[in-house]
Structure formats: structure tokens, C-alpha cells
Design a protein around this motif. Structure first.
Motif, PDB file in Angstrom:
ATOM      1  N   PRO A  89      16.415 -27.748  17.051  1.00 14.08           N
ATOM      2  CA  PRO A  89      17.482 -28.000  16.270  1.00 14.08           C
ATOM      3  C   PRO A  89      17.223 -27.625  14.881  1.00 14.08           C
ATOM      4  N   ILE A  90      18.310 -27.278  14.231  1.00 18.82           N
ATOM      5  CA  ILE A  90      17.870 -26.699  12.768  1.00 18.82           C
ATOM      6  C   ILE A  90      18.217 -27.830  11.577  1.00 18.82           C
ATOM      7  N   LYS A  91      17.156 -28.292  11.298  1.00 17.11           N
ATOM      8  CA  LYS A  91      17.533 -29.528  10.487  1.00 17.11           C
ATOM      9  C   LYS A  91      18.778 -29.524   9.437  1.00 17.11           C
ATOM     10  N   ALA A  92      18.777 -28.323   8.649  1.00 16.68           N
ATOM     11  CA  ALA A  92      19.684 -28.044   7.643  1.00 16.68           C
ATOM     12  C   ALA A  92      21.179 -28.292   8.356  1.00 16.68           C
ATOM     13  N   ARG A  93      21.336 -27.665   9.624  1.00 13.67           N
ATOM     14  CA  ARG A  93      22.610 -27.868  10.111  1.00 13.67           C
ATOM     15  C   ARG A  93      23.120 -29.301  10.430  1.00 13.67           C
ATOM     16  N   TYR A  94      22.069 -29.897  10.838  1.00 10.94           N
ATOM     17  CA  TYR A  94      22.336 -31.535  11.240  1.00 10.94           C
ATOM     18  C   TYR A  94      22.868 -32.241  10.058  1.00 10.94           C
ATOM     19  N   GLU A  95      22.011 -31.759   8.972  1.00  6.60           N
ATOM     20  CA  GLU A  95      22.196 -32.543   7.612  1.00  6.60           C
ATOM     21  C   GLU A  95      23.750 -32.224   6.968  1.00  6.60           C
ATOM     22  N   ALA A  96      23.958 -31.029   7.293  1.00  5.37           N
ATOM     23  CA  ALA A  96      25.495 -30.535   7.057  1.00  5.37           C
ATOM     24  C   ALA A  96      26.479 -31.207   7.643  1.00  5.37           C
ATOM     25  N   ALA A  97      26.275 -31.499   9.189  1.00  6.74           N
ATOM     26  CA  ALA A  97      27.305 -32.202   9.940  1.00  6.74           C
ATOM     27  C   ALA A  97      27.135 -33.671   9.135  1.00  6.74           C
ATOM     28  N   ALA A  98      26.071 -34.143   8.897  1.00  2.00           N
ATOM     29  CA  ALA A  98      26.015 -35.724   8.563  1.00  2.00           C
ATOM     30  C   ALA A  98      26.861 -35.756   7.340  1.00  2.00           C
ATOM     31  N   LEU A  99      26.831 -34.641   6.342  1.00  2.00           N
ATOM     32  CA  LEU A  99      27.538 -34.761   5.095  1.00  2.00           C
ATOM     33  C   LEU A  99      29.046 -34.628   5.535  1.00  2.00           C
ATOM     34  N   LEU A 100      29.448 -33.842   6.553  1.00  2.00           N
ATOM     35  CA  LEU A 100      30.716 -33.694   6.695  1.00  2.00           C
ATOM     36  C   LEU A 100      31.449 -35.140   7.477  1.00  2.00           C
ATOM     37  N   LEU A 101      30.557 -35.705   8.257  1.00  2.86           N
ATOM     38  CA  LEU A 101      30.893 -37.171   8.535  1.00  2.86           C
ATOM     39  C   LEU A 101      31.097 -37.997   7.396  1.00  2.86           C
ATOM     40  N   ALA A 102      30.214 -38.128   6.345  1.00  2.00           N
ATOM     41  CA  ALA A 102      30.331 -38.965   5.301  1.00  2.00           C
ATOM     42  C   ALA A 102      31.777 -38.769   4.658  1.00  2.00           C
ATOM     43  N   MET A 103      32.238 -37.422   4.497  1.00  3.65           N
ATOM     44  CA  MET A 103      33.307 -37.140   4.014  1.00  3.65           C
ATOM     45  C   MET A 103      34.438 -37.518   4.746  1.00  3.65           C
ATOM     46  N   MET A 104      34.510 -37.467   6.031  1.00  3.56           N
ATOM     47  CA  MET A 104      35.579 -38.059   6.899  1.00  3.56           C
ATOM     48  C   MET A 104      35.785 -39.417   6.645  1.00  3.56           C
ATOM     49  N   HIS A 105      34.395 -40.288   6.816  1.00  5.60           N
ATOM     50  CA  HIS A 105      34.510 -41.683   6.840  1.00  5.60           C
ATOM     51  C   HIS A 105      34.814 -42.226   5.461  1.00  5.60           C
ATOM     52  N   GLY A 106      34.897 -41.753   4.432  1.00  8.51           N
ATOM     53  CA  GLY A 106      35.166 -41.925   3.360  1.00  8.51           C
ATOM     54  C   GLY A 106      36.681 -41.960   2.860  1.00  8.51           C
TER      55      GLY A 106
ATOM     56  N   TYR B 234      20.270 -38.901   9.312  1.00  9.43           N
ATOM     57  CA  TYR B 234      20.683 -40.302   8.754  1.00  9.43           C
ATOM     58  C   TYR B 234      20.720 -40.219   7.205  1.00  9.43           C
ATOM     59  N   ASP B 235      19.578 -39.895   7.004  1.00  6.65           N
ATOM     60  CA  ASP B 235      19.375 -40.252   5.436  1.00  6.65           C
ATOM     61  C   ASP B 235      20.480 -39.265   4.618  1.00  6.65           C
ATOM     62  N   ALA B 236      20.453 -38.086   5.085  1.00  8.61           N
ATOM     63  CA  ALA B 236      21.865 -37.199   4.455  1.00  8.61           C
ATOM     64  C   ALA B 236      22.974 -37.979   4.413  1.00  8.61           C
ATOM     65  N   TYR B 237      23.420 -38.777   5.403  1.00  8.87           N
ATOM     66  CA  TYR B 237      24.871 -39.428   5.687  1.00  8.87           C
ATOM     67  C   TYR B 237      24.741 -40.651   4.496  1.00  8.87           C
TER      68      TYR B 237
END
Length: 504
Positions: A270-287, A417-420
Motif C-alpha cells: 500500500p502507498i501511504k499517501a494514497r490512503y491518506e488522500a482517501a481519508a481526506l476525501l472521506l472527511a470532506m464527504m462526512h462533513g 486514521y490521523d489524516a481523517y
């Protein structure tokens, strides 16, 4: 269609015959048999060649006639065996070819099937090609699932025709654990598109309180859910496939191909930066706020169901329904079931009154496309969201950070998790402690469910490849159960041996 007989097809030219071969190839599965009949020059070779090339995804594949060898086999998406029995002296000579064993290893295409006598499988589908003046005619007949799949594949070709893509080349793209299937369709001078085949959900037998599992778990019944949620997500700033054409009655969708690059490096890590980017997208959606009643087409609405207690419990019960019998060799006794549900109901009580949002349910790497040339959230193309529910946002974060098909190390899980958390905190007041507890509960619920689902896919559906993921899922489950709120559940799992590494 009449029972066992599809409407006759008129094939205007060789290209039409080749397209029929493609359409049949898209319907084939291992174990299927096709009997090809027709006089010399009727188009059997053209159809057979197109079928085999489509299965092999190789338009230039050499497909010689097996007239003298009787059999030619190809390593395609699954093995396909091309028989020509014209020179067969007797049906008994089939034994020398290992006919029955070969039929059990892939699909079979049989020319001059009458030479086989009564040795063909009962559900063999017959395709008879005849001359109709300057054109050819194809009559397809038989019984069983293959004929039904061919009929559906032909309906997909008609759908493509209505969308202006009737001459498109079809190739299998991907499938998943459901009955859905996907193809890549291409035309000259056009960007390839994705064709979704999503038949109406078969509900299955009642399992609890007179209701089937799919109803209790709120599984999407028709493709209208996909179309409606696709539009809502797009309006909400999420990159999803643009829908070019849809047939809600039959379950066909022609849509944008977002790409095929994923979240793993060349070594499959797994590529860490891509998982973090997906977490940021989730945060945007959940907000943001999401409507629960969404339009799929004029007058056709989809109501997004809640991820209620019944749904959470029927999913969690998959562990005792399927996983426990697999590791112990016996059904879970009623006392174990009762204790299991008591622990889970106590945990689900802790989620009452907590934040809910639109949760996509399977937000993990197989359903996310990485688009490196784009910026911001547009780098992420989201797929496979028709089963979305209204539930705890922590569920999707756990789905991503504990990716069921990828071994995500604890450090990358934590970074995701932390990125989210950072993004939610930056957007306003956010209860980090409550979220951490919900994350552990939802991660434990999801991974308990997946242990059961992957065993069910093996035992019920004949898909043993999913068993290789079980050690990873047990590891994720141990991580989730480490939270203090889950101490009693962890003790129960340990006492019952649910977390032990056991061969199946």
C-alpha cells in the motif's frame, strides 16, 4: 422467448457473426458447453474464432481449425477447449480425448456435435448457423443457466446499440463477490467505457423473522441505487463515473472508465499517501449533509436505508453462522450465539445517538481509482457504492484503513486514521474520543462479518480464493479489539478461539 429457444438472429455480415461470438464469450463460465452446428461456410469458424479471441482478450490470436487434431485448447480468462468432431469415428473415441475430464476444466466449444452421440452435457447450448440468402441466421437453443446468460448478454448488445455503441468490442473487465459484472467496451476513435451488468438482486430464503439476509442487511435490490447515489456523489464533489446510458429495468449501465491505477506499488504494497488522500476525501464527504431520497430517473427514487441494529447484527452473525463451523467442524451452539449477541448488543448501545452520515460501505482500495494527473479530491475516482447506507462515519474509515484485500501495516493504518481526524478537527468541533471508540466497534463488526463472508464465498459459492485473506482479517480484528471499550468482546473471542490461526 420460448422455453429453451431464443429468437432467431440475422447476421448481416462476418462482423455481425464475430460480434455474436463476443456476446456468447461474455456469457461463458467454466463448465459450460456450446454445440456449433451448420453447413460448410455457414460461419462456424468465424464465430468460434471471435469467441476464443474474446475470452483470451487477444484480437490477433491464431485460432486454427482443429479438424485434424480434433481438439485445440487455449489458456484464456479460463481454459477454453475447441473440438471439431467431424473425423470422429465413434462416440467411444471421445474417451481417448479425455472428453469428460476436459469438459470439467473450463468451457467447451464443439463443432459437429452430432458425432458425439449422447455424450454431451445435458445443459449444452446449441447454436445452429444457416444461410439466409446473402445473410446468415443463428438459432440458439438449450436449457439451463448458460442459455439465460446468453440471452442477457444479447440484451446487453441491444442496450449498447440503443446507446450508439452497437458495434463496440466487448471484453471482460472485472467482477466482484456479488452477481454484478463489468466489461470494457471500445469503439474506434472513442474513449473506452465500462458496461455494468447488474441483474436484480435475488433475495434468497428467509433467515430471520421471515426476512431474507439481503433485506435485513439492506443490500441494493436494483441498479437504480447505483445510478441515484452516483448522481448524488457527483453533485457533492466526489468523482464518480459519468453515466452515459442506463436501463434500470434490466440493470445495464454504460459509464465512464475512470482508469485502472490503484493504491499499491509495484511490489503490491500500500502507498501511504494514497490512503491518506482517501481519508481526506472521506472527511470532506462526512462533513456535509446528504439527502436520503435520491432520484435515479424521473419518477424513480432510491431511499438510502439506515445502517440499523438489525443490519449490523445480521452482518456480525456471519462469523458464527459460517466462520465458526469452518474452524470447529460443528455449528455454533446456542449458548455461544447468545453470548455473542449479548456482547455485540452492548457495544452497539454505545453508538446510539452518535453522528451518522452517508457511508459507502465498501470504501476500500479495489473500489478507488488513483488519477495521478488530477488535483485534490479529483485524484480519487470512486466505484461500487450502490449499497450505501446512513450510518457511523467510522465504518468507512475502518473499511479504508483496514483494507480487506491489502495488508495495511499498523503505521499506514494509523496515518490514514490521523489524516481523517486532522481534517475533521480542522473543519470544526469534532469529538475525537467518541470517534475512536466508534472506529474500533465498526472495525470489529466489519472484520467479524468479513471472516464469515469469505468462508461463505468458499463453502456456498465455490470461490475458495477468498480464504487466503483470512489471516489478514484476523490481524485487523485483533487491532480493533485492542480498544478498551471492546475488552469484554476481546476476552470472549479469545476464549472461543475465534482469533487463532487455524487451517480450514
Amino acid at each position: 422467448m420460448e422455453d429453451g429457444l431464443l429468437p432467431a438472429l440475422f447476421l448481416a455480415d462476418e462482423a455481425a457473426t464475430a460480434r455474436l461470438g463476443e456476446d456468447i464469450a461474455m456469457a461463458l463460465k467454466p463448465g459450460d458447453a456450446i454445440a456449433l452446428k451448420g453447413d460448410l461456410g455457414a460461419g462456424k469458424s468465424t464465430l468460434a474464432r471471435a469467441l476464443i479471441r474474446a475470452l483470451a482478450d487477444d484480437a490477433a490470436l491464431e485460432v486454427p481449425s482443429p479438424t485434424f487434431t480434433l481438439l485445440q485448447s487455449y489458456a484464456a480468462r479460463f481454459p477454453v477447449h475447441h473440438f471439431d468432431l467431424y473425423r470422429l469415428g465413434s462416440p467411444h473415441e471421445l474417451d481417448e480425448l479425455g472428453f469428460e475430464e476436459i469438459l470439467g476444466d473450463g468451457a467447451a466449444l464443439i463443432e459437429w456435435p452430432e458425432q458425439a452421440g449422447n455424450r454431451l452435457p445435458a445443459e449444452t447450448v446449441q447454436i445452429e448457423l444457416t444461410h439466409e440468402g446473402e445473410r446468415r441466421s443463428a438459432q440458439i437453443s438449450g436449457n439451463g443457466p448458460l442459455l439465460e446468460r446468453i440471452a442477457r448478454s444479447l440484451a446487453m448488445r441491444a442496450f449498447l446499440g440503443d446507446a450508439g455503441w452497437g458495434d463496440a468490442v466487448r471484453r471482460a473487465f472485472a467482477g466482484d463477490a456479488s452477481a454484478r459484472g463489468y466489461e470494457i467496451v471500445t469503439r474506434a476513435s472513442e474513449v473506452p467505457r465500462v458496461l455494468m451488468n447488474s441483474p436484480p438482486l435475488v433475495m434468497g430464503p428467509p433467515v430471520r423473522d421471515g426476512r431474507p439476509y439481503a433485506e435485513i442487511a439492506h443490500t441494493a435490490k436494483t441498479v437504480a441505487a447505483f445510478v441515484a447515489i452516483d448522481r448524488a456523489l457527483s453533485d457533492g464533489g466526489v468523482t464518480v463515473p459519468q453515466i452515459h446510458a442506463q436501463d434500470l429495468d434490466h440493470g445495464f449501465v454504460l459509464m465512464q472508465h475512470l482508469g485502472s491505477e490503484g493504491f499499491l506499488d509495484t511490489e503490491g504494497k500500500p502507498i501511504k499517501a494514497r490512503y491518506e488522500a482517501a481519508a481526506l476525501l472521506l472527511a470532506m464527504m462526512h462533513g456535509q449533509e446528504w439527502a436520503c431520497r435520491l432520484e435515479a430517473a424521473p419518477g424513480i427514487l432510491h431511499t438510502v436505508p439506515p445502517f440499523d441494529r438489525d443490519a449490523m447484527m445480521i452482518e456480525a452473525d456471519l462469523l458464527v453462522d459460517w466462520y465458526v463451523p469452518a474452524i470447529t467442524g460443528a455449528l455454533a451452539v446456542e449458548q455461544i450465539r447468545a453470548d455473542y449477541r449479548r456482547h455485540w448488543n452492548a457495544l452497539l448501545d454505545r453508538l446510539e445517538g452518535r453522528e451518522t452520515t452517508l457511508m459507502l460501505r465498501d470504501f476500500h482500495s479495489p473500489n478507488i481509482v488513483w488519477r495521478a494527473e488530477r488535483k485534490g479530491h479529483d485524484r480519487l475516482g470512486i466505484l461500487d457504492f450502490q449499497d450505501a447506507l446512513v450510518g457511523p462515519p467510522a465504518y468507512d474509515v475502518a473499511s479504508l484503513a483496514m483494507d480487506a484485500r491489502v495488508s495495511v501495516p499498523p503505521k499506514i493504518e494509523r496515518a490514514t486514521y490521523d489524516a481523517y481526524i486532522a481534517a475533521r478537527n480542522a473543519a470544526g468541533d469534532f469529538d475525537t474520543g467518541a470517534f475512536a471508540e466508534a472506529y474500533a466497534i465498526m472495525a470489529a463488526q466489519r472484520n467479524s462479518k468479513i471472516l464469515g463472508i469469505f468462508v461463505r464465498l468458499d463453502r456456498r459459492d465455490g470461490k475458495p480464493a477468498y480464504l487466503k485473506h483470512l489471516p489478514r482479517i484476523r490481524d485487523y480484528l485483533r487491532r480493533a479489539l485492542a480498544h478498551p471499550a471492546l475488552t469484554e468482546l476481546r476476552t470472549f473471542y479469545e476464549e472461543q478461539g475465534f482469533l487463532e490461526e487455524r487451517p480450514l
